[in-house]
Design a protein around this motif. Structure first.
Motif, short mmCIF file in Angstrom:
data_model
loop_
_atom_site.label_atom_id
_atom_site.label_comp_id
_atom_site.label_asym_id
_atom_site.label_seq_id
_atom_site.Cartn_x
_atom_site.Cartn_y
_atom_site.Cartn_z
N HIS A 187 28.07 27.90 45.19
CA HIS A 187 27.37 27.95 46.47
C HIS A 187 25.85 27.92 46.32
O HIS A 187 25.13 28.03 47.32
CB HIS A 187 27.80 29.20 47.25
N ALA A 213 33.88 32.69 48.51
CA ALA A 213 33.09 33.84 48.97
C ALA A 213 31.76 33.91 48.22
O ALA A 213 31.74 33.82 46.99
CB ALA A 213 33.87 35.14 48.78
N ARG A 214 30.70 34.09 48.96
CA ARG A 214 29.37 34.13 48.35
C ARG A 214 29.18 35.38 47.48
O ARG A 214 29.58 36.48 47.86
CB ARG A 214 28.30 34.12 49.45
N ASN A 215 28.57 35.17 46.31
CA ASN A 215 28.15 36.28 45.43
C ASN A 215 29.29 37.12 44.86
O ASN A 215 29.08 38.27 44.47
CB ASN A 215 27.16 37.22 46.14
N ASN A 251 30.31 42.33 43.11
CA ASN A 251 29.49 41.84 44.22
C ASN A 251 28.09 41.67 43.64
O ASN A 251 27.36 42.64 43.46
CB ASN A 251 29.49 42.84 45.38
N GLY A 289 25.51 40.43 44.91
CA GLY A 289 24.44 40.76 45.87
C GLY A 289 23.99 42.21 45.81
O GLY A 289 22.87 42.53 46.18
N GLU A 341 31.32 35.82 53.34
CA GLU A 341 30.39 36.68 52.62
C GLU A 341 31.20 37.61 51.71
O GLU A 341 32.39 37.84 51.94
CB GLU A 341 29.56 37.51 53.60
N ALA A 342 30.56 38.15 50.70
CA ALA A 342 31.25 39.00 49.73
C ALA A 342 31.97 40.16 50.42
O ALA A 342 33.13 40.46 50.14
CB ALA A 342 30.26 39.54 48.70
N GLU A 343 31.27 40.81 51.36
CA GLU A 343 31.84 41.99 52.02
C GLU A 343 33.12 41.63 52.78
O GLU A 343 34.08 42.40 52.80
CB GLU A 343 30.81 42.61 52.99
N GLU A 344 33.13 40.43 53.40
CA GLU A 344 34.32 40.00 54.15
C GLU A 344 35.52 39.84 53.21
O GLU A 344 36.63 40.24 53.54
CB GLU A 344 34.04 38.67 54.87
#
Length: 490
Positions: free
Chosen positions: A107, A158-160, A175, A177, A389-392
């Motif tokens: 990404h 998923a990012r990060n 994670n 981030g 997003e990572a958290e999701e």
């Protein structure tokens, strides 16, 4: 169903397989190495004994693990920087032990992760136009493994989110981030992990291990979904990767040390869907998979060829297409994502073959007479935008990759910088608080800072007074000694 096959001039594929291959649009795919002036020359490719690909590629850069004295390093070259690479060319050299694996973030084309013998994972941000000075400071250091880290793999959607696996037989999912290890799978593997692969939406991983087991794992539930003992009976290393339809493709060795490839359905791993025997070479087969065309490319370490197969849902399921052969053996191999290919030339894959002292691009092409865009060769492919997003993802959401069309080619966009916001659990350093914290609670933080500054000032003043007193005492002592000397001289 089990299919056996030997590749080469005495190919014993069943007639059904030959008939299916004739109907395939990929039957005539051919590979071609680029000219010498388009290679990357005079590179000291790493000699470390580890079965990773040693090379990672994206539409901007090629990264290659190289020999380094007193630590670990890898080169990051803009794709256009071909020809002889100067010995003084800057490297990414923050590890204190040899680098074992590298992986570009899907990404962000300027972010790369590295795993090393120094037991750490480091994430790096490469400048937009490449390196002008050696890079020693990573964006974040991820510490959690107790032995060397041989595998790093970014989450596909998923990012990060980054996975790492080490020789401590543990898999950690980070994670990036926040720099936190959020999932630690340290009790699922009794022996060394050979490789880890995410599935299409990143909800599952599959692993191949030295205990000859292939496992399908749900990392968020921290449970093994499916498992096959002795997927390949030989003692040499295996590989396992997920295909787009959810099946698992493996490479390994038979009890007689013949190289094998197999296809498995995770819902029923008692018997393989297909099992092919290839040859008796001892190099580990590294599989590279293109989900858009369902083609698998097998590159054996130490081989001088790339074999490619088409996976279909018709018997015998794994169809041999062709072999690209060359003279020189390969030390490693990089595989370009689909968005980095030249669609005008019907290029369906590009490999970056590592020799002892150079990196040689190899282009796989489907011969077509028309100059128009071939939409049957280029269905919409995974783009650089993260679906989650990572958290999701950590909360349980799944999403398929965000697809893009390659009809007008892929133009890399501007990448946003990777920012790491570490959570300060102890909150012991108010002065290191982020700006947003200062805005949200200005009075309390300002008061704390003021009290701290006054205390520091008092401390400094006391120290200055102490030093002055010492100097005065020393002055008096010197004066007395000088008087004594004068009397003696007289």
């Amino acid at each position: 169903m089990v299919v056996k096959c030997l590749l080469g001039s005495n190919c014993s594929f069943p007639n059904t397989m030959r008939r299916v291959v004739r109907q395939s649009k990929f039957r005539h795919v051919f590979g071609q190495a680029v000219k010498n002036d388009q290679c990357y020359d005079d590179i000291r490719v790493s000699r470390v004994t580890w079965d990773s690909s040693f090379c990672a590629v994206n539409p901007r850069f090629v990264a290659i693990i190289v020999e380094a004295s007193g630590g670990g390093a890898f080169l990051v070259l803009p794709l256009h920087k071909t020809g002889r690479i100067d010995k003084s060319y800057p490297t990414v050299c923050g590890h204190t032990g040899p680098v074992l694996d590298i992986d570009w973030c899907p990404h962000n084309d300027q972010v790369i992760a590295s795993g090393s013998e120094d037991c750490t994972v480091m994430v790096w941000q490469i400048p937009e136009n490449g390196l002008t000075l050696s890079l020693t400071e990573p964006v974040v250091i991820l510490e959690g493994h107790s032995k060397r880290v041989g595998i790093v793999a970014w989450h596909p959607t998923a990012r990060n989110v980054l996975l790492s696996a080490g020789c401590d037989n543990a898999i950690i999912i980070w994670n990036v981030g926040t720099g936190e290890a959020l999932i630690n799978l340290d009790d699922m593997h009794a022996d060394m992990i050979y490789n880890v692969s995410w599935n299409r939406d990143g909800s599952l991983i599959c692993t191949a291990s030295k205990d000859k087991k292939v496992r399908v794992i749900d990392p968020r539930k921290q449970e093994i979904v499916a498992e096959k003992e002795k997927a390949h009976e030989g003692a040499r290393p295996m590989r396992a990767i997920f295909l787009a339809d959810g099946n698992v493709f493996t490479t390994g060795f038979s009890r007689m040390s013949e190289r094998q490839l197999a296809l498995w359905n995770p819902k029923n791993m008692q018997e393989p869907i297909a099992l092919h025997e290839m040859d008796t070479s001892n190099g580990v087969l590294l599989p590279f998979y293109d989900p858009d065309t369902s083609i698998i490319y097998l590159c054996g370490k130490g081989d001088s060829s790339i074999r490619y197969f088409e996976i279909t849902d018709e018997s015998p399921y794994v169809h041999y297409l062709n072999t690209f052969s060359s003279k020189e053996p390969q030390r490693g191999m990089g595989h370009m994502p689909k968005r980095g290919l030249d669609v005008n030339k019907c290029e369906i894959a590009r490999f970056f073959k590592l020799h002892e002292r150079k990196c040689e691009p190899i282009i796989m092409t489907v011969p077509r007479k028309s100059d128009l865009f071939q939409d049957d060769l280029y269905p919409d492919t995974a783009g650089p935008e993260a679906a989650l997003e990572a958290e999701e993802w950590f909360e349980g959401k799944n999403a398929d990759p965000v697809l893009i069309s390659l009809k007008h080619g892929y133009i890399p966009g501007k990448n946003r910088d990777l920012k790491v916001v570490k959570k300060n659990i102890l909150d012991s350093k108010p002065s290191a608080n982020k700006k947003c914290d200062l805005i949200s609670v200005p009075k309390k933080t300002a008061d704390t800072a003021s009290v701290q500054n006054e205390a520091k000032l008092d401390e400094i003043l006391k120290e200055i007074k102490s030093i002055k007193d010492t100097i005065c005492n020393q002055d008096e002592r010197i004066s007395k000694l000088e008087q004594q000397m004068a009397k003696i001289a007289a």
